[in-house]
Structures are given as structure tokens and as C-alpha cells.
Design a protein around this motif. Structure first.
Motif, mmCIF file in Angstrom:
data_model
loop_
_atom_site.group_PDB
_atom_site.id
_atom_site.type_symbol
_atom_site.label_atom_id
_atom_site.label_comp_id
_atom_site.label_asym_id
_atom_site.label_seq_id
_atom_site.Cartn_x
_atom_site.Cartn_y
_atom_site.Cartn_z
ATOM 1 N N LEU A 54 53.250 -2.121 84.918
ATOM 2 C CA LEU A 54 52.186 -1.127 84.963
ATOM 3 C C LEU A 54 52.716 0.286 84.810
ATOM 4 C CD1 LEU A 54 49.833 -2.383 87.780
ATOM 5 C CD2 LEU A 54 49.478 -2.409 85.333
ATOM 6 N N PHE A 120 51.490 2.941 75.160
ATOM 7 C CA PHE A 120 50.207 3.622 75.325
ATOM 8 C C PHE A 120 50.409 5.090 75.677
ATOM 9 C CE2 PHE A 120 46.216 4.846 77.255
ATOM 10 C CZ PHE A 120 45.342 4.384 76.299
ATOM 11 N N TYR A 123 50.860 6.870 72.673
ATOM 12 C CA TYR A 123 49.603 7.184 72.000
ATOM 13 C C TYR A 123 49.057 8.511 72.515
ATOM 14 C CZ TYR A 123 44.582 7.184 71.246
ATOM 15 O OH TYR A 123 43.300 7.557 70.939
ATOM 16 N N LEU A 131 46.915 17.278 68.308
ATOM 17 C CA LEU A 131 45.932 18.306 68.671
ATOM 18 C C LEU A 131 46.548 19.681 68.517
ATOM 19 C CD1 LEU A 131 43.077 18.098 69.754
ATOM 20 C CD2 LEU A 131 43.971 18.427 72.028
ATOM 21 N N PHE A 149 43.265 16.728 60.462
ATOM 22 C CA PHE A 149 42.713 16.179 61.700
ATOM 23 C C PHE A 149 42.088 14.809 61.461
ATOM 24 C CE2 PHE A 149 38.973 15.910 64.560
ATOM 25 C CZ PHE A 149 39.649 15.848 65.749
ATOM 26 N N LEU A 157 44.085 5.893 65.457
ATOM 27 C CA LEU A 157 43.275 4.731 65.802
ATOM 28 C C LEU A 157 43.942 3.446 65.326
ATOM 29 C CD1 LEU A 157 39.684 6.073 65.360
ATOM 30 C CD2 LEU A 157 40.827 5.374 67.450
ATOM 31 N N ALA A 164 46.301 -2.280 71.257
ATOM 32 C CA ALA A 164 45.320 -3.181 71.863
ATOM 33 C C ALA A 164 45.709 -4.637 71.617
ATOM 34 C CB ALA A 164 43.938 -2.901 71.279
ATOM 35 N N GLY B 39 36.668 3.902 67.102
ATOM 36 C CA GLY B 39 37.247 3.976 68.446
ATOM 37 C C GLY B 39 36.532 3.042 69.411
ATOM 38 N N PHE B 43 38.158 -0.043 71.554
ATOM 39 C CA PHE B 43 38.086 -0.172 73.017
ATOM 40 C C PHE B 43 37.480 -1.510 73.397
ATOM 41 C CE2 PHE B 43 37.774 4.663 72.935
ATOM 42 C CZ PHE B 43 39.143 4.774 73.034
ATOM 43 N N LEU B 46 40.138 -4.065 73.018
ATOM 44 C CA LEU B 46 41.088 -3.935 74.123
ATOM 45 C C LEU B 46 40.524 -4.561 75.389
ATOM 46 C CD1 LEU B 46 43.826 -2.688 74.633
ATOM 47 C CD2 LEU B 46 42.738 -0.507 75.021
ATOM 48 N N PHE B 59 44.377 -3.749 84.001
ATOM 49 C CA PHE B 59 45.309 -2.980 83.169
ATOM 50 C C PHE B 59 44.672 -2.498 81.864
ATOM 51 C CE2 PHE B 59 49.078 -3.245 80.183
ATOM 52 C CZ PHE B 59 49.526 -1.965 80.495
ATOM 53 N N LEU B 63 43.669 1.422 80.410
ATOM 54 C CA LEU B 63 43.985 1.939 79.077
ATOM 55 C C LEU B 63 42.721 2.416 78.365
ATOM 56 C CD1 LEU B 63 46.642 -0.549 77.678
ATOM 57 C CD2 LEU B 63 46.940 1.462 79.101
ATOM 58 N N THR B 66 41.560 5.773 79.744
ATOM 59 C CA THR B 66 42.392 6.854 79.211
ATOM 60 C C THR B 66 42.039 7.127 77.761
ATOM 61 O OG1 THR B 66 44.098 5.840 80.556
ATOM 62 C CG2 THR B 66 44.750 7.688 79.188
ATOM 63 N N GLY B 67 41.885 6.034 77.001
ATOM 64 C CA GLY B 67 41.565 6.191 75.587
ATOM 65 C C GLY B 67 40.245 6.901 75.376
ATOM 66 N N VAL B 70 40.707 10.593 75.906
ATOM 67 C CA VAL B 70 41.345 11.203 74.740
ATOM 68 C C VAL B 70 40.348 11.343 73.604
ATOM 69 C CG1 VAL B 70 43.114 10.857 72.988
ATOM 70 C CG2 VAL B 70 43.633 10.397 75.359
ATOM 71 N N LEU B 74 39.148 14.745 71.674
ATOM 72 C CA LEU B 74 39.389 14.946 70.242
ATOM 73 C C LEU B 74 38.082 15.147 69.491
ATOM 74 C CD1 LEU B 74 42.234 12.437 69.508
ATOM 75 C CD2 LEU B 74 42.329 14.901 69.442
#
Lengths: 473, 105
Positions: A54, A120, A123, A131, A149, A157, A164, B39, B43, B46, B59, B63, B66-67, B70, B74
Motif C-alpha cells: 500500500l 500510481f 501518474y 500542468l 494539454f 489517460l 488500472a 477518464g 475509473f 479500475l 486499494f 486510487l 485520487t484519480g 486529479v 485538470l
């Protein structure tokens, strides 16, 4: 990596005074980078003391040490340069202030990315750097930045989708753990392919370089220096982690040519494009495309070498030398363009007389980028060339030599324009920090050629082929 | 296990649709929305793949959270850039118009 974040917050709060923060920030970060270079080889830090499946592991291996140190040098010098010569368009002072928080964000993201082994977390740092990089590019041309961008988003992604799939397959995202459990099955290959594609977009490897030249050429000089030196390198470092640390069992010799082939094409294509450019900054930007090609060309060479330490050190030295030299070159180009009559190469006439120091910095940076001895670029290229010939990869060796020749052609074109007689420059040349910063960076790129063996050893610390956990590919 | 696969497959379809839209649409705002659809699909993959037989694994959820953070940041940044670009275009258009740059109807 928390320190630059602190500086970023301080810079946001301080507003107009923010520019002065670089004075404490540069030595503090350089000191931390030095400390990092000297810590014991097996040091590691678990953020928040969670255990590995973790937790997030921060580990200063040779790659991270070199990259963090080079980043501190580049951002420190660029920051000091920008302090003397704020990057702004005429009549837009607010823009100059946004520059400062952004470089700290870039700094924090890059350092975190170089140190972490958590895919991750990588990422997240990738997004931090993107950014900051997009915002820096937006200081020049909003349109080019928006294009960058969008493309960067697709890249992240793709990377995220790969993460993932790995989570679904192995239930961990730590590089060190993945290297022990990775199997060459379909899900892993798919994930690796997706992540690689995403990262190649970020690292601007041919043929996915399309966003780079407009964004880098349009941004103000200190911003393009950071973009070319650092933002591109993070994608490269993550790919190193993926291919050599996490999945050496999966990525076979043939698969590595998927990276090496486009790398070789990028060297040729970027050089030819650079020769065709009429504007100085576009030339330097296309040279970045070519130089990134070398980095990826090195992937199969490292994997195929019987003793990978030479090729590995060559790859790292080349990356660091490119960071220093390219940042120096963009800064010098920015100064030259301010003094010259226009932004075309033909307008540079007479500059060698009026601003000899800046032209010298440009020349020294060019020497390192071309790979002429004695310079960091030469040592890196020589080690790579050596590895290529030792394993009979004459195609790659030929591309490297040809790339060096082409680089000489396009850089000498710019330099000879500087020495040509021309009209008197608009602005008188000034001495001081703004002239010294590119000169120091370019000088360091040259001096690297003399410190080769020390850097060679530094790059080998905890390198994947030496680690007991990961078998040499 | 089967329900998890349903989520993951839906996510894959969403990601594919979003990518298709990103490539075919030319307007930047639509492209931004398309990226958000991709996106959301990722997710879902995931979360769906991380779903165990009896208990849900925290877990992947961490993630995903968090994703999403983000992605929100963005998207806001991208939208702000699109607005700035549109404003800059309107300004240049107004400046080049013969009536002296009054905002159009």
C-alpha cells in the motif's frame, strides 16, 4: 520534494516579492540534491510508514540522484536568470509573477517523479509536471499550450489505463514488487504497451513529437529551457523504470527495438527538421526531438549489452548533459533574440561582437549537444557508441554518428550567422546573472566530460541490472 | 466476479467512445468532455477489476479517488485555458473590426 512545494505556496502568497524566493530556494535545493547523492546506496523511505503493497516507496537510486541534482542545477540557474530578466510579454506584468509558483510546482513534481517507485504516484507527478509545463507553455502561445494539454491528457489517460490493468492483475503498483511477480501474459503486455504509448507522448518521441516544437518555440526562453530540460525527461525516467525495473522479464530484446527504432528515426527526423528551420528557437526545439531520440535509441543497447553498465551510464550521462546544455542553449537563444533584429537565424548577424559571452554559451552548449569532446554529451554518446559497436548494432551506431554530423550542420549554421557582419544590435549587451546563467550551465555540460567516471559510478547505484531482485534483461 | 466484469466492460466501452469522440470532434471544449468520458471509463475499469468476490478491495478505490481529484483539477485548468483562448480571439476580432471594437450582439 516537499521543500519546493513549500516554496510554491510561499511564492503564491508573496506575489510580487515571489521572485526573490529563488535566492534561498536554489542553494537549499542544491544542498538537498547533494545530500541525496551522498546518502547510503540502500537508503529508502516509505511515505507515512505504510508497508509496501500500500505504501509509497521513495528510493534514491543512481538515476534519481543524477536527475535530481541536474534538475536542481537547471532550475536554480534558470531561476536566477529569470530573476534578472523576468519572462513577460510587454505590458503583462502579472504573467511574470505566475512563472515563479509554476517552476516550484515543476520542481516538486519532477523530483517526486524521479524518486518514487510507485506507478500510481508516478501518474500524479506526471500530471503535476504536465500542468506546470502546460501553464509555462501558455505564457508564450495559448493555442500551442492547449494543443499540448489535450495531447498530454490523452497520454496520461493511456498511462492510467495501463496502471488500472496492472492493479487488476497484480494488486500492486510498486515497481520493486512488480518486478518479482510480473508474468509475460496478455494483460501485462497490454498494460505495458498502453503505459509506454502514453509516456512516449509525454517524452515527445518521434512520431509523437508534434506538440513539442510549437509549444517549446513559442514559450518565453526560461520557460522553454525548463520544458526541454525537465518536462520531457520525466516520461523518459518512468519508461526506464517500467522497462528495466518492473518488467525486465516481459520486455524482450525484440520489444525494445519498438523504442529504439523510433528513437533512431527521431534522431534523423529531428535533425533534418532542425536544419530546415528559419527561426532560432524552432531550431533548438527540433534539436530536442533529435536528442530525445538518442535516449530511446539507448534502450535496446542497454538491454543487449553483455555488461550493461557502460551503455546505462552513457544513457544517463546523455540525459543529464542534454538537460544542462539544452537549458543553457534556450537561455542564450532568448538573450540573443532579444538583442537581434528579428527571430530568424539570418537576423543574428553581428551578435558575436556585441555579446561574446552569450554566443560562447550557445557555442559550448552546441559542442555538448553535437557530442564533440571534451563534453558530457561526448562521454554519453561515446559510451553508447561503444556499446552499439560491441554488440554489432551498426545501424544504431551509424544513426548516432549521422545524428552528430547533422547536429553540427544545424548548430554551425546558427553560429556562423552570429559571426557574420550585421547591423548593430538593438539592445546593448549586458553582463551579470542573465549572461552568466547560460554560460555556467553550458560550462557544466562541458566539465561533465572530465568527471565521467565519478558520474559513471553514481549512475550505477542500485541500477536495475545490479539489483538482486531484478534479473538483468 | 461477473458483476465486476460488467463494470470493467462498461468502462472499456466508455473509454473507447470517449477516445472516438476525442479524435472526431474538433472543438476543444468537446474534446475536453470526451477526455472526461475516457477518464470515467478508466475509473470504472479500475474499480470493477478491483472488486473481489465477497468484499470490496479498498486499494483501487483509493486510487480512483485520487484519480478523480486529479481529473477535476485538470478539467478546471483546461476549461480555464479554453475560456482564455476564446476571450483572446474575441478581443482580436473586436480590435480588427471597423466599428472600433464594441462587443458583438
Amino acid at each position: 520534494m516537499a521543500v519546493p512545494l513549500g516554496f510554491m505556496l510561499a511564492a503564491l502568497l508573496a506575489g510580487r516579492a515571489a521572485r526573490w524566493l529563488i535566492l534561498p530556494a536554489a542553494p537549499a535545493m542544491a544542498g538537498l540534491a547533494l545530500w541525496l547523492a551522498l546518502v547510503p546506496a540502500d537508503a529508502a523511505y516509505l511515505v507515512g510508514h505504510w508497508d509496501l503493497p500500500l505504501g509509497i516507496l521513495l528510493r534514491p537510486d543512481g538515476v534519481a540522484r543524477l536527475m535530481v541534482a541536474a534538475t536542481a542545477l537547471v532550475i536554480g540557474a534558470v531561476g536566477l536568470h529569470a530573476l534578472a530578466d523576468p519572462p513577460e510579454k510587454a505590458g503583462n506584468a502579472a504573467q511574470a509573477e505566475t512563472f515563479w509558483p509554476l517552476i516550484y510546482l515543476l520542481w516538486a513534481g519532477a523530483n517526486a517523479g524521479f524518486l518514487t517507485t510507485d506507478l500510481f504516484n508516478l501518474y500524479v507527478t506526471l500530471e503535476m509536471v504536465s500542468l506546470a509545463a502546460v501553464a509555462l507553455a501558455a505564457m508564450g502561445s495559448l493555442e500551442a499550450a492547449l494543443r499540448y494539454f489535450m495531447i498530454a491528457l490523452v497520454g496520461s489517460l493511456a498511462y492510467l489505463l495501463g496502471v488500472a490493468l496492472l492493479v487488476g492483475r497484480y494488486n500492486t503498483v510498486d515497481v520493486t514488487l512488480l518486478s518479482q511477480v510480473a508474468q509475460p501474459d496478455l494483460a501485462t503486455m497490454l498494460a505495458l504497451g498502453l503505459m509506454t504509448a502514453g509516456l512516449l507522448i509525454k517524452a515527445a518521441l518521434f512520431p509523437m513529437h508534434g506538440w513539442l516544437p510549437p509549444a517549446h518555440a513559442a514559450a518565453p526562453a526560461p520557460a522553454s529551457a525548463l520544458l526541454s530540460a525537465i518536462a520531457v525527461k520525466l516520461g523518459f525516467v518512468i519508461l526506464l523504470r517500467l522497462w528495466f525495473e518492473a518488467f525486465p522479464a516481459v520486455s524482450g530484446q525484440t520489444a525494445l527495438h519498438v523504442l529504439g527504432g523510433p528513437g533512431a528515426l527521431a534522431v534523423i527526423y529531428g535533425s533534418v527538421q532542425a536544419m530546415r528551420q528559419q527561426r532560432l528557437k524552432a531550431l533548438v526545439a527540433y534539436s530536442t526531438v533529435a536528442q530525445v531520440g538518442y535516449l530511446f535509441l539507448a534502450f535496446p543497447l542497454v538491454a543487449g549489452a553483455p555488461d550493461p553498465s557502460g551503455a546505462w551510464a552513457g544513457m544517463m550521462l546523455h540525459a543529464v548533459a542534454h538537460m544542462l546544455a539544452k537549458a543553457a542553449m534556450f537561455l542564450a537563444a532568448g538573450l540573443m533574440l532579444k538583442a537581434a533584429a528579428g527571430d530568424r537565424i539570418g537576423d543574428l548577424g553581428g551578435l558575436a561582437q556585441s555579446m561574446p559571452m552569450t554566443v560562447t554559451a550557445f557555442g559550448l552548449a552546441a559542442v555538448s549537444l553535437m557530442g564533440l569532446p571534451p563534453s558530457g554529451g561526448f562521454t554519453g554518446k561515446f559510451l553508447l557508441l561503444n556499446a552499439a559497436i560491441a554488440q554489432g548494432a551498426f545501424l544504431y551506431a551509424g544513426v548516432m554518428i549521422l545524428g552528430g554530423l547533422l547536429a553540427a550542420v544545424y548548430f554551425f549554421r546558427a553560429l556562423s550567422a552570429c559571426f557574420a557582419a550585421g547591423p548593430a544590435p538593438r539592445a546593448p549587451a549586458t553582463l551579470g546573472v542573465r549572461t552568466a546563467a547560460p554560460l555556467v550551465l553550458a560550462g557544466l555540460a562541458i566539465v561533465m566530460g572530465f568527471g565521467g567516471s565519478a558520474l559513471h559510478n553514481l549512475s550505477a547505484i542500485a541500477a536495475p541490472w545490479a539489483a538482486p531482485g531484478a534479473a538483468a534483461p | 466476479m461477473v458483476t465486476g466484469h460488467v463494470y470493467a466492460l462498461t468502462g472499456a466501452v466508455l473509454a473507447g467512445l470517449g477516445l472516438f469522440a476525442f479524435i472526431t470532434l474538433r472543438h476543444t471544449l468537446r474534446q475536453l468532455l470526451a477526455i472526461n468520458v475516457v477518464g470515467a471509463g478508466i475509473f470504472l475499469i479500475l474499480g470493477g477489476l478491483g472488486r473481489g468476490a465477497d468484499a470490496t478491495d479498498p486499494f483501487p478505490q483509493a486510487l480512483v479517488i485520487t484519480g478523480i481529484v486529479v481529473a477535476v483539477a485538470l478539467t478546471a485548468f483546461g476549461a480555464a485555458m479554453i475560456v482564455r483562448l476564446a476571450e483572446a480571439r474575441v478581443a482580436t476580432k473586436a480590435a480588427t473590426r471597423p466599428d472600433g471594437g464594441k462587443p458583438g450582439p
